[in-house]
Design a protein around this motif. Sequence first.
Motif, PDB file in Angstrom:
ATOM      1  N   LYS A  66       0.835  -1.195   0.000  1.00  0.00           N
ATOM      2  CA  LYS A  66       0.000   0.000   0.000  1.00  0.00           C
ATOM      3  C   LYS A  66       0.868   1.242   0.000  1.00  0.00           C
ATOM      4  CE  LYS A  66      -3.430   2.714   2.446  1.00  0.00           C
ATOM      5  NZ  LYS A  66      -4.313   2.915   3.611  1.00  0.00           N
ATOM      6  N   ALA A  67       1.933   1.247   0.790  1.00  0.00           N
ATOM      7  CA  ALA A  67       2.836   2.401   0.829  1.00  0.00           C
ATOM      8  C   ALA A  67       3.448   2.658  -0.543  1.00  0.00           C
ATOM      9  CB  ALA A  67       3.925   2.179   1.873  1.00  0.00           C
ATOM     10  N   THR A  68       3.756   1.582  -1.262  1.00  0.00           N
ATOM     11  CA  THR A  68       4.293   1.727  -2.622  1.00  0.00           C
ATOM     12  C   THR A  68       3.258   2.370  -3.537  1.00  0.00           C
ATOM     13  OG1 THR A  68       5.727  -0.208  -2.337  1.00  0.00           O
ATOM     14  CG2 THR A  68       5.238   0.465  -4.594  1.00  0.00           C
ATOM     15  N   ALA A  69       2.004   1.950  -3.411  1.00  0.00           N
ATOM     16  CA  ALA A  69       0.933   2.551  -4.217  1.00  0.00           C
ATOM     17  C   ALA A  69       0.745   4.020  -3.847  1.00  0.00           C
ATOM     18  CB  ALA A  69      -0.375   1.783  -4.005  1.00  0.00           C
ATOM     19  N   GLU A 125       1.621  12.801   0.010  1.00  0.00           N
ATOM     20  CA  GLU A 125       2.570  13.526   0.860  1.00  0.00           C
ATOM     21  C   GLU A 125       3.448  12.540   1.637  1.00  0.00           C
ATOM     22  OE1 GLU A 125       3.283  16.740   1.466  1.00  0.00           O
ATOM     23  OE2 GLU A 125       1.942  17.454  -0.126  1.00  0.00           O
ATOM     24  N   PHE A 126       4.726  12.860   1.686  1.00  0.00           N
ATOM     25  CA  PHE A 126       5.648  11.952   2.368  1.00  0.00           C
ATOM     26  C   PHE A 126       5.257  11.749   3.826  1.00  0.00           C
ATOM     27  CE2 PHE A 126       9.349  11.011   4.953  1.00  0.00           C
ATOM     28  CZ  PHE A 126       9.899   9.930   4.283  1.00  0.00           C
ATOM     29  N   GLU A 144       2.415  11.621   5.149  1.00  0.00           N
ATOM     30  CA  GLU A 144       1.293  10.687   5.277  1.00  0.00           C
ATOM     31  C   GLU A 144       1.766   9.235   5.133  1.00  0.00           C
ATOM     32  OE1 GLU A 144      -3.027   9.755   3.176  1.00  0.00           O
ATOM     33  OE2 GLU A 144      -2.063  11.696   2.826  1.00  0.00           O
ATOM     34  N   ILE A 145       2.659   9.000   4.175  1.00  0.00           N
ATOM     35  CA  ILE A 145       3.219   7.655   4.011  1.00  0.00           C
ATOM     36  C   ILE A 145       4.016   7.273   5.256  1.00  0.00           C
ATOM     37  CG2 ILE A 145       4.712   6.185   2.606  1.00  0.00           C
ATOM     38  CD1 ILE A 145       4.198   8.046   0.235  1.00  0.00           C
ATOM     39  N   GLU A 146       4.761   8.231   5.763  1.00  0.00           N
ATOM     40  CA  GLU A 146       5.568   7.994   6.962  1.00  0.00           C
ATOM     41  C   GLU A 146       4.690   7.607   8.150  1.00  0.00           C
ATOM     42  OE1 GLU A 146       8.927  10.429   9.563  1.00  0.00           O
ATOM     43  OE2 GLU A 146       7.367  11.525   8.482  1.00  0.00           O
ATOM     44  N   ARG A 147       3.618   8.361   8.355  1.00  0.00           N
ATOM     45  CA  ARG A 147       2.707   8.064   9.478  1.00  0.00           C
ATOM     46  C   ARG A 147       2.100   6.676   9.331  1.00  0.00           C
ATOM     47  NH1 ARG A 147       1.107  13.422   8.959  1.00  0.00           N
ATOM     48  NH2 ARG A 147      -0.684  12.808   7.678  1.00  0.00           N
ATOM     49  N   TYR A 148       1.754   6.323   8.105  1.00  0.00           N
ATOM     50  CA  TYR A 148       1.136   5.018   7.865  1.00  0.00           C
ATOM     51  C   TYR A 148       2.109   3.889   8.185  1.00  0.00           C
ATOM     52  CZ  TYR A 148      -1.099   1.115   5.512  1.00  0.00           C
ATOM     53  OH  TYR A 148      -1.649  -0.112   5.243  1.00  0.00           O
ATOM     54  N   LEU A 149       3.321   3.975   7.649  1.00  0.00           N
ATOM     55  CA  LEU A 149       4.289   2.900   7.847  1.00  0.00           C
ATOM     56  C   LEU A 149       4.744   2.785   9.293  1.00  0.00           C
ATOM     57  CD1 LEU A 149       6.504   3.217   4.631  1.00  0.00           C
ATOM     58  CD2 LEU A 149       4.980   1.327   5.235  1.00  0.00           C
ATOM     59  N   MET A 150       4.689   3.868  10.031  1.00  0.00           N
ATOM     60  CA  MET A 150       5.110   3.842  11.434  1.00  0.00           C
ATOM     61  C   MET A 150       4.273   2.859  12.264  1.00  0.00           C
ATOM     62  SD  MET A 150       7.666   5.483  12.640  1.00  0.00           S
ATOM     63  CE  MET A 150       8.852   6.778  12.243  1.00  0.00           C
ATOM     64  N   ASP A 171      14.186   3.046   3.117  1.00  0.00           N
ATOM     65  CA  ASP A 171      14.491   3.431   1.727  1.00  0.00           C
ATOM     66  C   ASP A 171      13.917   4.805   1.397  1.00  0.00           C
ATOM     67  OD1 ASP A 171      15.790   1.029   1.367  1.00  0.00           O
ATOM     68  OD2 ASP A 171      14.069   0.030   0.442  1.00  0.00           O
ATOM     69  N   LEU A 172      12.719   5.076   1.903  1.00  0.00           N
ATOM     70  CA  LEU A 172      12.105   6.385   1.647  1.00  0.00           C
ATOM     71  C   LEU A 172      12.884   7.501   2.338  1.00  0.00           C
ATOM     72  CD1 LEU A 172       8.319   5.448   1.991  1.00  0.00           C
ATOM     73  CD2 LEU A 172       9.527   6.063  -0.106  1.00  0.00           C
ATOM     74  N   TYR A 173      13.315   7.257   3.560  1.00  0.00           N
ATOM     75  CA  TYR A 173      14.123   8.255   4.275  1.00  0.00           C
ATOM     76  C   TYR A 173      15.423   8.546   3.518  1.00  0.00           C
ATOM     77  CZ  TYR A 173      11.346   8.334   8.615  1.00  0.00           C
ATOM     78  OH  TYR A 173      10.353   8.516   9.558  1.00  0.00           O
ATOM     79  N   VAL A 174      16.073   7.483   3.048  1.00  0.00           N
ATOM     80  CA  VAL A 174      17.318   7.675   2.294  1.00  0.00           C
ATOM     81  C   VAL A 174      17.046   8.461   1.017  1.00  0.00           C
ATOM     82  CG1 VAL A 174      19.129   6.477   0.983  1.00  0.00           C
ATOM     83  CG2 VAL A 174      18.453   5.637   3.248  1.00  0.00           C
TER      84      VAL A 174
END
Length: 334
Positions: free
Chosen positions: A96-99, A106-107, A109-115, A129-132
Amino acid sequence: MTYLCELLSNIWIQYIDNTDAESQTEIRKWIEQHVLNENMWMMKDDLEHIYCTNFNDEKNLKAKLKFYDKIIEEEKQSTERPYSRDFRIARWATQKATAMEKLHTEFSEIERYLMNFVAKKEPAFKLFDLYVKVKRFDDAEKIILKFNDLNKELRAYQRESAEKLKVLYTKTKQIDKLLEVVKDLVRNTESIDEFKEFKSMIPKGNWVDERTAFLKTVSSNKLRMDIFKEEHLTDELYKDFCAKAKAGLTIYAFDWYGKALCPKYETQVVEFFRQYLDKEMKNATNRKEYHRVASEAKKLLTYNGGLDAVNCLKKIWQERHKNRPAMIEEVGKL
């Protein structure tokens, strides 16, 4: 069946690449309806891969987000074993994060989700990988260290985490941290290639002290002996070889360390090898085992003094085991 699944998967992908948008949407819907069907178990991984990597227009991506939410919620209600359930949830959350990323979400939002899922490998590594990618290197390091802390007992995860940190520290030129990670990788993987990389990072004048200090941190007997072999520390290797002999040697020990102990300890290795073969033949009970021991005895012939040892063993075996014609026949081939 495995071959056919791969073939079918490739055909699907080729078809999707060359069909119109409406057909792609129909295929997406079909996969959503069938991917979790028990009858699809042989193709399940292939269908998941097709679903994750294709259907990347805005309409289909938004539909995929809803599908991932749906199956994650359904999985949370499952009564299956927690580990299996959590593993699948983590995989779908990562997809889902990839989609979301493809939709230019917004980054933050993806960050909050994966956390919500960083205790599991795939979401944690995806966030890393996203942080890098956005050059938030401190956050990338923190997420891997947090993941490591939550999975201390899982050695495979520790190794994969170290690989991630190795990439990070190389990219950010944090040499001291990189050195510690490489040492961790040597211990976790027991890889001589990793050990060679560690050695290449140390100035030649400091190597002996660094090696001595590192060996004190090695708990694996195999890794320690491999390092002794690589570094031509014959006396230290022989000491461990003798300790191993007390516990019981295997043919692997002779295959891997025998020649490294020569010529200094060749006489001792030949005697250890002779004792090992004699014990193996005593315990052998059928032609297959007799053949194995006789074949292993041929390796002893490659040592100085090995020919005499094998001839001595032949005489002993032929005398001791007169009532084993199959053994006599196999030994006679030596």
